[in-house]
Design a protein around this motif. Structure first.
Motif, PDB file in Angstrom:
ATOM      1  N   ARG A   1     121.137  -6.932  69.661  1.00 53.79           N
ATOM      2  CA  ARG A   1     121.453  -5.552  69.246  1.00 53.79           C
ATOM      3  C   ARG A   1     120.616  -5.120  68.050  1.00 53.79           C
ATOM      4  O   ARG A   1     120.277  -3.943  67.901  1.00 53.79           O
ATOM      5  N   VAL A   2     120.306  -6.084  67.171  1.00 54.98           N
ATOM      6  CA  VAL A   2     119.538  -5.736  65.968  1.00 54.98           C
ATOM      7  C   VAL A   2     118.120  -6.325  65.987  1.00 54.98           C
ATOM      8  O   VAL A   2     117.387  -6.184  65.009  1.00 54.98           O
ATOM      9  N   ASP A   3     117.765  -7.008  67.075  1.00 53.56           N
ATOM     10  CA  ASP A   3     116.402  -7.528  67.227  1.00 53.56           C
ATOM     11  C   ASP A   3     115.537  -6.414  67.801  1.00 53.56           C
ATOM     12  O   ASP A   3     115.290  -6.340  69.002  1.00 53.56           O
ATOM     13  N   ARG A   4     115.078  -5.544  66.939  1.00 52.45           N
ATOM     14  CA  ARG A   4     114.390  -4.327  67.366  1.00 52.45           C
ATOM     15  C   ARG A   4     112.906  -4.627  67.560  1.00 52.45           C
ATOM     16  O   ARG A   4     112.150  -4.745  66.602  1.00 52.45           O
ATOM     17  N   ASP A   5     112.504  -4.695  68.817  1.00 49.99           N
ATOM     18  CA  ASP A   5     111.159  -5.148  69.163  1.00 49.99           C
ATOM     19  C   ASP A   5     110.264  -4.016  69.637  1.00 49.99           C
ATOM     20  O   ASP A   5     109.202  -4.267  70.222  1.00 49.99           O
ATOM     21  N   ALA A   6     110.662  -2.780  69.448  1.00 52.70           N
ATOM     22  CA  ALA A   6     109.850  -1.628  69.842  1.00 52.70           C
ATOM     23  C   ALA A   6     110.108  -0.520  68.818  1.00 52.70           C
ATOM     24  O   ALA A   6     110.853  -0.711  67.854  1.00 52.70           O
ATOM     25  N   SER A   7     109.495   0.623  69.031  1.00 56.44           N
ATOM     26  CA  SER A   7     109.707   1.709  68.063  1.00 56.44           C
ATOM     27  C   SER A   7     109.462   3.070  68.698  1.00 56.44           C
ATOM     28  O   SER A   7     108.803   3.192  69.734  1.00 56.44           O
ATOM     29  N   ILE A   8     110.029   4.071  68.044  1.00 58.12           N
ATOM     30  CA  ILE A   8     109.838   5.480  68.403  1.00 58.12           C
ATOM     31  C   ILE A   8     109.193   6.157  67.205  1.00 58.12           C
ATOM     32  O   ILE A   8     109.618   5.958  66.068  1.00 58.12           O
ATOM     33  N   GLU A   9     108.178   6.966  67.472  1.00 56.26           N
ATOM     34  CA  GLU A   9     107.439   7.596  66.380  1.00 56.26           C
ATOM     35  C   GLU A   9     107.245   9.073  66.682  1.00 56.26           C
ATOM     36  O   GLU A   9     106.960   9.464  67.811  1.00 56.26           O
ATOM     37  N   GLY A  10     107.431   9.891  65.658  1.00 54.93           N
ATOM     38  CA  GLY A  10     107.251  11.329  65.852  1.00 54.93           C
ATOM     39  C   GLY A  10     107.324  12.073  64.545  1.00 54.93           C
ATOM     40  O   GLY A  10     107.382  11.484  63.463  1.00 54.93           O
ATOM     41  N   THR A  11     107.337  13.399  64.643  1.00 52.22           N
ATOM     42  CA  THR A  11     107.380  14.260  63.456  1.00 52.22           C
ATOM     43  C   THR A  11     108.542  15.248  63.583  1.00 52.22           C
ATOM     44  O   THR A  11     108.768  15.812  64.659  1.00 52.22           O
ATOM     45  N   LEU A  12     109.256  15.417  62.468  1.00 51.85           N
ATOM     46  CA  LEU A  12     110.328  16.404  62.396  1.00 51.85           C
ATOM     47  C   LEU A  12     109.772  17.637  61.693  1.00 51.85           C
ATOM     48  O   LEU A  12     109.303  17.543  60.557  1.00 51.85           O
ATOM     49  N   TYR A  13     109.815  18.791  62.364  1.00 51.68           N
ATOM     50  CA  TYR A  13     109.303  20.032  61.781  1.00 51.68           C
ATOM     51  C   TYR A  13     110.490  20.911  61.364  1.00 51.68           C
ATOM     52  O   TYR A  13     111.300  21.310  62.213  1.00 51.68           O
ATOM     53  N   PHE A  14     110.592  21.198  60.056  1.00 52.00           N
ATOM     54  CA  PHE A  14     111.711  21.980  59.531  1.00 52.00           C
ATOM     55  C   PHE A  14     111.311  23.456  59.418  1.00 52.00           C
ATOM     56  O   PHE A  14     110.184  23.775  59.016  1.00 52.00           O
ATOM     57  N   ASN A  15     112.236  24.355  59.740  1.00 53.33           N
ATOM     58  CA  ASN A  15     111.926  25.794  59.688  1.00 53.33           C
ATOM     59  C   ASN A  15     112.337  26.428  58.358  1.00 53.33           C
ATOM     60  O   ASN A  15     112.530  27.646  58.284  1.00 53.33           O
ATOM     61  N   GLY A  16     112.481  25.606  57.325  1.00 54.36           N
ATOM     62  CA  GLY A  16     112.820  26.118  56.016  1.00 54.36           C
ATOM     63  C   GLY A  16     113.096  24.977  55.054  1.00 54.36           C
ATOM     64  O   GLY A  16     113.054  23.806  55.443  1.00 54.36           O
ATOM     65  N   PRO A  17     113.380  25.308  53.786  1.00 50.43           N
ATOM     66  CA  PRO A  17     113.641  24.260  52.798  1.00 50.43           C
ATOM     67  C   PRO A  17     114.993  23.591  53.021  1.00 50.43           C
ATOM     68  O   PRO A  17     115.896  24.177  53.625  1.00 50.43           O
ATOM     69  N   PHE A  18     115.120  22.377  52.489  1.00 51.75           N
ATOM     70  CA  PHE A  18     116.399  21.672  52.559  1.00 51.75           C
ATOM     71  C   PHE A  18     117.430  22.397  51.693  1.00 51.75           C
ATOM     72  O   PHE A  18     117.135  22.772  50.549  1.00 51.75           O
ATOM     73  N   PRO A  19     118.655  22.598  52.190  1.00 54.73           N
ATOM     74  CA  PRO A  19     119.701  23.233  51.378  1.00 54.73           C
ATOM     75  C   PRO A  19     119.993  22.421  50.129  1.00 54.73           C
ATOM     76  O   PRO A  19     119.905  21.181  50.135  1.00 54.73           O
ATOM     77  N   GLY A  20     120.375  23.121  49.056  1.00 58.11           N
ATOM     78  CA  GLY A  20     120.671  22.441  47.799  1.00 58.11           C
ATOM     79  C   GLY A  20     121.870  21.530  47.868  1.00 58.11           C
ATOM     80  O   GLY A  20     122.010  20.616  47.050  1.00 58.11           O
TER      81      GLY A  20
END
Length: 291
Positions: A159-178
């Motif tokens: 369950r925790v022997d992570r032998d692969a990966s996912i890669e990408g980009t998160l595009y935000f449409n504005g600033p992070f809320p305070g």
């Protein structure tokens, strides 16, 4: 309530290894003594399988939650020392004990810590579910009349022997809320339908998403992520947001990885061992953070 397929598989597999666990307990048994003295005690026989342990394993700890899901980490009872598992064993059985006050407890689990990243909700190595209570986490009571609760826990190293990966980009449409407490990207075996499935179906999660991270590109308002996962199927990748002073169940889904051929629907991934699945990009809409 929909029955989690992963949980059903776990129950079936658990039944298959109970006999093996009993045999191994007789052949290979070590005892971990935890917090004491307290009037009550949980005593767990832990069967490790699917191993040997991943090389980046730091330790395995017994965790008990009076409330599930917990509102904060400091609500949990946590064994002070790692269970004494064997590094070279494909299967191993150990005993763990931890003192507890009298009371009702809504969940018991094993928590895996690694040497490379911060611990997160995907690092729950074992979480027994109650087949008589809609497959919610198994609860128990510690009382003066019955001060000791005994349980078998089955811990699957894979369950925790992570032998692969996912890669990408998160595009935000504005600033992070305070009032942002946490923002995370997570991968699931399939789309969760009820609260408990957000934990039981979780393959990996990264809570470090934010403008302070070195992975954040301020000019593009984007965050590049890499999620280590176990090879197999991933049917749901999503971005979650949690405001300050909220409980862990008050998260908002800000965006999902969409099927390129069916926009709006979750994109499904099939990942081989050693593979990095790239281009799993998500467009994050802050409007979805509003109540």
């Amino acid at each position: 309530m929909t029955i989690p397929r992963g949980a059903v598989r776990g129950v079936v597999l658990a039944s298959a290894v109970i006999g093996v666990a009993a045999l191994l307990a007789a052949l290979s048994c070590e005892v971990e003594h935890g917090i004491a003295p307290l009037p009550g005690m949980v005593r767990a026989r832990v069967l490790f399988y699917g191993g040997p342990p991943p090389k980046n394993t730091q330790g395995i700890y017994l965790v008990v939650a009076p409330k599930f899901p917990p509102r904060a980490i400091n609500e949990l009872y946590h064994s002070p020392n790692s269970l004494p598992f064997k590094w070279d064993a494909v299967r191993d059985t150990v005993m763990a004990e931890m003192g507890l006050p009298y009371g009702h407890y809504e969940a018991i689990s094993l928590w895996w810590y690694n040497t490379e990243t911060k611990s997160n909700l995907a690092d729950v190595l074992a979480l027994p579910l109650d087949a008589t209570n809609n497959l919610l986490p198994l609860g128990f009571d510690i009382t003066k009349e019955e001060p000791v609760f005994e349980i078998d826990l089955r811990a699957n190293w894979s369950r925790v022997d992570r032998d692969a990966s996912i890669e990408g980009t998160l595009y935000f449409n504005g600033p992070f809320p305070g009032n942002t407490l946490a923002t995370a990207v997570a991968a699931y075996v399939r789309k969760p339908e009820v609260n408990v499935e957000y934990l039981t179906l979780l393959k990996s999660i990264d809570f470090s998403v934010g403008p302070e991270s070195e992975k954040f590109d301020a000019q593009k308002n984007a965050y590049h992520y890499v999620l280590p996962v176990r090879h197999g199927t991933v049917e749901y990748v999503a971005v979650f947001w949690l405001p300050e002073r909220a409980s862990l169940t008050d998260y908002r889904v800000l965006g999902i990885y969409e099927d390129p051929s069916a926009p709006g629907e979750p994109g499904k991934l099939s990942i081989k061992a050693g593979e990095t699945k790239k281009g799993v990009d998500i467009f994050v809409d802050w409007a979805k953070a509003k109540p």
